[in-house]
Design a protein around this motif. Structure first.
Motif, PDB file in Angstrom:
ATOM      1  N   CYS A  61       0.502  -1.289   0.176  1.00  0.00           N
ATOM      2  CA  CYS A  61       0.245  -0.052   0.386  1.00  0.00           C
ATOM      3  C   CYS A  61       0.984   1.603  -0.159  1.00  0.00           C
ATOM      4  O   CYS A  61       0.125   2.580   0.447  1.00  0.00           O
ATOM      5  CB  CYS A  61      -0.992   0.221   1.406  1.00  0.00           C
TER       6      CYS A  61
ATOM      7  N   THR B  42      -1.733   4.649  -6.228  1.00  0.00           N
ATOM      8  CA  THR B  42      -2.443   3.745  -7.213  1.00  0.00           C
ATOM      9  C   THR B  42      -2.899   2.915  -6.188  1.00  0.00           C
ATOM     10  O   THR B  42      -3.023   2.165  -6.910  1.00  0.00           O
ATOM     11  CB  THR B  42      -1.684   4.008  -8.456  1.00  0.00           C
ATOM     12  N   SER B  43      -1.685   2.289  -5.765  1.00  0.00           N
ATOM     13  CA  SER B  43      -2.784   0.816  -4.665  1.00  0.00           C
ATOM     14  C   SER B  43      -4.354   1.106  -4.117  1.00  0.00           C
ATOM     15  O   SER B  43      -4.667   2.126  -3.907  1.00  0.00           O
ATOM     16  CB  SER B  43      -1.687   0.418  -3.896  1.00  0.00           C
ATOM     17  N   ASP B  44      -4.575  -0.231  -4.628  1.00  0.00           N
ATOM     18  CA  ASP B  44      -5.817  -0.460  -3.994  1.00  0.00           C
ATOM     19  C   ASP B  44      -6.082  -0.042  -2.582  1.00  0.00           C
ATOM     20  O   ASP B  44      -6.292  -1.616  -2.386  1.00  0.00           O
ATOM     21  CB  ASP B  44      -6.490  -1.274  -4.751  1.00  0.00           C
ATOM     22  N   CYS B  45      -6.594   0.466  -2.068  1.00  0.00           N
ATOM     23  CA  CYS B  45      -6.099   0.205  -0.365  1.00  0.00           C
ATOM     24  C   CYS B  45      -6.489   0.976   0.357  1.00  0.00           C
ATOM     25  O   CYS B  45      -6.877   2.054  -0.212  1.00  0.00           O
ATOM     26  CB  CYS B  45      -4.925   0.155  -0.017  1.00  0.00           C
TER      27      CYS B  45
ATOM     28  N   THR C  99     -18.486  -2.920  -1.954  1.00  0.00           N
ATOM     29  CA  THR C  99     -17.020  -3.449  -2.632  1.00  0.00           C
ATOM     30  C   THR C  99     -16.582  -1.875  -2.425  1.00  0.00           C
ATOM     31  O   THR C  99     -17.311  -0.671  -3.059  1.00  0.00           O
ATOM     32  CB  THR C  99     -16.589  -3.807  -3.840  1.00  0.00           C
TER      33      THR C  99
ATOM     34  N   PRO D 277     -12.313   0.324  -1.813  1.00  0.00           N
ATOM     35  CA  PRO D 277     -10.596  -0.107  -1.809  1.00  0.00           C
ATOM     36  C   PRO D 277     -10.354  -0.770   0.134  1.00  0.00           C
ATOM     37  O   PRO D 277     -10.690  -1.124   0.701  1.00  0.00           O
ATOM     38  CB  PRO D 277      -9.995   1.187  -1.002  1.00  0.00           C
ATOM     39  N   GLY D 278      -9.387  -2.283  -1.008  1.00  0.00           N
ATOM     40  CA  GLY D 278      -8.901  -2.778  -0.355  1.00  0.00           C
ATOM     41  C   GLY D 278      -9.554  -4.163   0.134  1.00  0.00           C
ATOM     42  O   GLY D 278      -9.589  -5.391   1.286  1.00  0.00           O
TER      43      GLY D 278
ATOM     44  N   ASP E 178     -13.794   5.143   3.647  1.00  0.00           N
ATOM     45  CA  ASP E 178     -13.607   5.558   2.479  1.00  0.00           C
ATOM     46  C   ASP E 178     -14.554   5.174   1.019  1.00  0.00           C
ATOM     47  O   ASP E 178     -14.301   5.302  -0.390  1.00  0.00           O
ATOM     48  CB  ASP E 178     -12.509   3.942   1.753  1.00  0.00           C
TER      49      ASP E 178
ATOM     50  N   ARG F 120      -4.477  -4.706   2.699  1.00  0.00           N
ATOM     51  CA  ARG F 120      -5.280  -3.393   1.666  1.00  0.00           C
ATOM     52  C   ARG F 120      -5.408  -2.326   2.081  1.00  0.00           C
ATOM     53  O   ARG F 120      -6.332  -2.441   1.898  1.00  0.00           O
ATOM     54  CB  ARG F 120      -6.167  -5.096   0.631  1.00  0.00           C
TER      55      ARG F 120
END
Length: 200
Positions: free
Chosen positions: A40, A44-47, A71, A73-74, A96, A138
């Motif tokens: 993370c 750009t990380s999906d965290c 659903t 992030p992470g 988030d 994540r």
């Protein structure tokens, strides 16, 4: 001719093995730390920001008495949510936000949570937490998760035990302590592999 003592030779080998095991534990710890940063460490990380469900989201959908997943992030799709007879919902989720997906139709997104309110005390009556959450690896606070810390604690404890065994040298129970340290080295190597690979 001096009497040979196999136990003394074993103690020497065990001391060398303990030194190698300590070096290996350091490498495992560094690899674990690198994995935590890479998971993370990028914008750009999906965290998610955190795994903690600290926000309440309320609203209304056009589907009364409908089961839906969220659903974010992470997270994988998390179920356990349902609208009431008027289509209203109240869920507890991460800061988030999330997207709603109608249960039974994985490609049908029916909305998003929008802006939530920070949870203070108990959530409103009937508010749902769902049956899952953000994955530990994540989330940007993953280094404080029990999974991450368990590897660090086991690794440091193993190195400490190996150090004691090395310092004890030939004195009892130095050899036994080093043997236990070697066994824990295998465990401290397997644990991060299990934790990280189980999320793939």
């Amino acid at each position: 001719m001096p009497t040979r003592r196999p136990w003394l030779r074993f103690a020497r080998v065990s001391g060398l093995a303990a030194g190698v095991a300590m070096f290996w534990c350091v490498l495992v710890l560094l690899a674990h730390a690198a994995g935590g940063w890479l998971a993370c460490g990028f914008d750009t990380s999906d965290c998610a920001t955190t795994t903690a469900k600290t926000f309440v989201y309320q609203g209304q959908l056009r589907y009364p008495n409908a089961s839906f997943d969220v659903t974010g992030p992470g997270a994988y799709r998390v179920g356990g949510f349902r609208t009431d007879s008027q289509g209203r919902y109240c869920i507890v989720w991460t800061p988030d936000g999330a997207g709603f997906t109608l249960r039974g139709n994985p490609n049908y997104v029916i909305g998003t949570t929008g802006t939530g309110q920070r949870l203070h005390g108990h959530p409103p009556a009937g508010c749902q937490y769902g049956n899952g959450g953000v994955l530990w690896d994540r989330s940007k606070d993953l280094t404080s998760s029990p999974q991450y810390l368990s590897v660090v604690i086991l690794d440091l404890a193993t190195m400490g035990l190996l150090a004691v065994g090395i310092v004890r040298g030939r004195r009892y129970p130095g050899g036994e302590i080093r043997a236990i340290g070697l066994a824990l080295t295998a465990a401290s190597t397997a644990l991060p592999l299990i934790l990280w690979w189980s999320q793939l």
